[in-house]
Design a protein around this motif. Sequence first.
Motif, mmCIF file in Angstrom:
data_model
loop_
_atom_site.group_PDB
_atom_site.id
_atom_site.type_symbol
_atom_site.label_atom_id
_atom_site.label_comp_id
_atom_site.label_asym_id
_atom_site.label_seq_id
_atom_site.Cartn_x
_atom_site.Cartn_y
_atom_site.Cartn_z
ATOM 1 N N PHE A 176 0.879 -1.074 0.002
ATOM 2 C CA PHE A 176 -0.040 -0.085 0.007
ATOM 3 C C PHE A 176 0.878 1.243 -0.074
ATOM 4 C CE2 PHE A 176 -2.845 3.184 1.384
ATOM 5 C CZ PHE A 176 -3.967 2.930 0.945
ATOM 6 N N ALA A 177 1.987 1.086 0.826
ATOM 7 C CA ALA A 177 2.729 2.321 0.942
ATOM 8 C C ALA A 177 3.362 2.657 -0.545
ATOM 9 C CB ALA A 177 3.834 2.297 1.870
ATOM 10 N N VAL A 178 3.844 1.552 -1.190
ATOM 11 C CA VAL A 178 4.600 1.793 -2.491
ATOM 12 C C VAL A 178 3.562 2.452 -3.537
ATOM 13 C CG1 VAL A 178 5.387 0.527 -4.726
ATOM 14 C CG2 VAL A 178 6.262 -0.106 -2.405
ATOM 15 N N ALA A 179 1.987 1.771 -3.406
ATOM 16 C CA ALA A 179 0.983 2.147 -4.181
ATOM 17 C C ALA A 179 0.930 3.850 -4.033
ATOM 18 C CB ALA A 179 -0.065 1.399 -4.212
ATOM 19 N N VAL A 180 0.590 4.360 -3.032
ATOM 20 C CA VAL A 180 0.050 5.336 -2.643
ATOM 21 C C VAL A 180 1.137 6.559 -2.686
ATOM 22 C CG1 VAL A 180 -2.044 4.702 -1.584
ATOM 23 C CG2 VAL A 180 0.102 5.263 -0.219
ATOM 24 N N VAL A 181 2.708 6.290 -2.262
ATOM 25 C CA VAL A 181 3.535 7.101 -2.091
ATOM 26 C C VAL A 181 4.472 7.201 -3.161
ATOM 27 C CG1 VAL A 181 5.398 7.800 -0.514
ATOM 28 C CG2 VAL A 181 3.578 6.873 0.493
ATOM 29 N N LEU A 182 4.901 5.974 -3.622
ATOM 30 C CA LEU A 182 5.905 6.003 -4.694
ATOM 31 C C LEU A 182 5.047 6.131 -6.072
ATOM 32 C CD1 LEU A 182 8.750 5.293 -5.569
ATOM 33 C CD2 LEU A 182 8.175 3.009 -5.870
ATOM 34 N N MET A 183 3.965 5.496 -6.333
ATOM 35 C CA MET A 183 3.480 5.651 -7.586
ATOM 36 C C MET A 183 2.768 7.055 -7.733
ATOM 37 S SD MET A 183 1.925 1.737 -8.253
ATOM 38 C CE MET A 183 2.980 0.300 -8.129
ATOM 39 N N GLN A 184 1.968 7.607 -6.898
ATOM 40 C CA GLN A 184 1.103 8.762 -6.749
ATOM 41 C C GLN A 184 0.292 8.444 -7.940
ATOM 42 O OE1 GLN A 184 3.652 12.066 -6.700
ATOM 43 N NE2 GLN A 184 3.957 12.212 -4.506
ATOM 44 N N PRO A 185 -0.605 7.671 -8.061
ATOM 45 C CA PRO A 185 -1.528 7.270 -9.211
ATOM 46 C C PRO A 185 -2.391 8.135 -9.471
ATOM 47 C CG PRO A 185 -2.076 5.460 -7.298
ATOM 48 C CD PRO A 185 -0.877 6.860 -6.955
ATOM 49 N N ASP A 186 -2.730 8.261 -10.674
ATOM 50 C CA ASP A 186 -4.043 8.892 -11.282
ATOM 51 C C ASP A 186 -5.162 8.022 -11.194
ATOM 52 O OD1 ASP A 186 -2.977 11.308 -12.345
ATOM 53 O OD2 ASP A 186 -1.975 9.820 -13.380
ATOM 54 N N VAL A 187 -5.088 6.585 -11.129
ATOM 55 C CA VAL A 187 -6.016 5.547 -10.854
ATOM 56 C C VAL A 187 -5.742 4.599 -9.820
ATOM 57 C CG1 VAL A 187 -7.282 3.904 -11.983
ATOM 58 C CG2 VAL A 187 -6.925 5.722 -13.215
ATOM 59 N N LEU A 188 -6.128 4.202 -8.874
ATOM 60 C CA LEU A 188 -5.784 3.552 -7.632
ATOM 61 C C LEU A 188 -6.902 2.367 -7.694
ATOM 62 C CD1 LEU A 188 -3.773 2.843 -5.421
ATOM 63 C CD2 LEU A 188 -5.366 4.123 -4.140
ATOM 64 N N LEU A 189 -6.312 0.860 -7.738
ATOM 65 C CA LEU A 189 -7.396 -0.125 -7.631
ATOM 66 C C LEU A 189 -6.853 -0.786 -6.304
ATOM 67 C CD1 LEU A 189 -6.788 -1.340 -11.302
ATOM 68 C CD2 LEU A 189 -8.388 0.215 -10.518
ATOM 69 N N LEU A 190 -7.671 -1.039 -5.448
ATOM 70 C CA LEU A 190 -7.574 -1.835 -4.392
ATOM 71 C C LEU A 190 -8.565 -2.965 -4.027
ATOM 72 C CD1 LEU A 190 -7.429 1.603 -2.046
ATOM 73 C CD2 LEU A 190 -5.340 0.144 -2.976
ATOM 74 N N ASP A 191 -8.051 -4.238 -3.995
ATOM 75 C CA ASP A 191 -8.817 -5.455 -3.840
ATOM 76 C C ASP A 191 -8.380 -6.300 -2.637
ATOM 77 O OD1 ASP A 191 -10.186 -7.648 -4.411
ATOM 78 O OD2 ASP A 191 -9.114 -8.555 -6.011
ATOM 79 N N GLU A 192 -9.561 -5.866 -1.636
ATOM 80 C CA GLU A 192 -9.593 -6.594 -0.268
ATOM 81 C C GLU A 192 -8.056 -6.253 0.389
ATOM 82 O OE1 GLU A 192 -11.686 -8.022 1.393
ATOM 83 O OE2 GLU A 192 -13.167 -7.719 0.161
#
Length: 413
Positions: A176-192
């Motif tokens: 989660f930290a990599v997904a939201v901090v490193l990527m800083q995405p325009d589209v975030l997909l979270l599955d369970e």
Amino acid sequence: ILSMSSDVLIRCDKVGKKFCRDLKKSLWYGVKDSVADLVGFNKSQSDYVETTLRDNEFWANKDISFELKRGECLGLIGGNGAGKTTLLKMINGLIKPDQGYIDIRGRVGSLIALSAGFNPILTGRENIYINGSILGMSKQEINAKFDEIVEFSEIPDFIDAPVKTYSSGMNVRLGFAVAVVLMQPDVLLLDEVLAVGDAAFKMKCLNRVLSMLPRCSVIFVSHNENQVRRICNRVMWLSSGQCKLAGDDIDQAFIGYNAENIASAGRQCIDVEWLDGIAKVKNWTLTPPIIDGKIELSTSDSLEIMVEMQSMKKIPELLVEITVRSAQGDPIVVYYDEVQFENAVNGSSFRLNFKTPPLSLAAGSYSCNMVMLDAESHAVLSICQRLCNLHVCSGYPHGATISIPGNLDVLII
């Protein structure tokens, strides 16, 4: 290519994906489809090839259409096998649709099925740098964000340990930290991804998603109604691969979803079985009754349970415990009552009646279970894990002080 307005980041148009239940046939179909793609047959004959099921095939997703704009969070709900993860994998580009089109604008960050795409042999530190390199980031850019990633994940003591030694919760923390901090995405997909981990980290992740919403779109897959209500402003209910309901009416979506769960479980969800053969169930009733597979309550309502039984041997004095639990499984209210039997011998019929005071629950979905114990020894005689599912239409917010008369012990979460 579909035209998209500047604020639309995801668009799905009649998207479908089919799979084959037979491995050998699945491999053969894959070879045939690959050859057809090479010669351009599938592209020119898409109306036939992409929509026709072959032997042992089924639709994991069928005719899924929606748009998601910047600042919107779509809650994706449905039972196991409903097609939620398949849809996310198509949006993320891991698999391609057999039908329809998907358009994405911007960078996509994802955590699908608790997998962050880490190499289990490498350390957490090494995986962070590899993920950053894949995103086209320089070592200096990754260095600038490294401390923030480790701080958010809260696993500094394990950052240099191999990922294969991580627990599922630690894996999700780092992912989660990599997904939201490193990527800083325009589209975030979270599955369970919030199904594991402690409550404090779950709240931290939810707050982070809320802070990201103004600049991105989020698709959030969860069975937790309270989490969906907290961060989602839209919802899509999937069943058997198809969209049953989509829009901003979260109440209606969960009423339908919970009704489907109860209906699929049937009467087994409220049958009581005695562990040592003391009695057997003859009949039961609930008030309010189950209508169309659901029980709806308001804060002024009580729950009344009647169970008719036939004794198999002498019945001891019983201690009955009825517990109402939140969507996360936490106990909200616990009702205790003692039942005494006179001349209850083999073959005797008897009736148990229980009525709770007004439950005063917050709006949302709850489960109710019942345990019967020997009042003297407290030995468990019967467990009914899911007596019923409750949908509360209105109520007080969680965390409020609730005063309930009678034999109810209130546990505030």
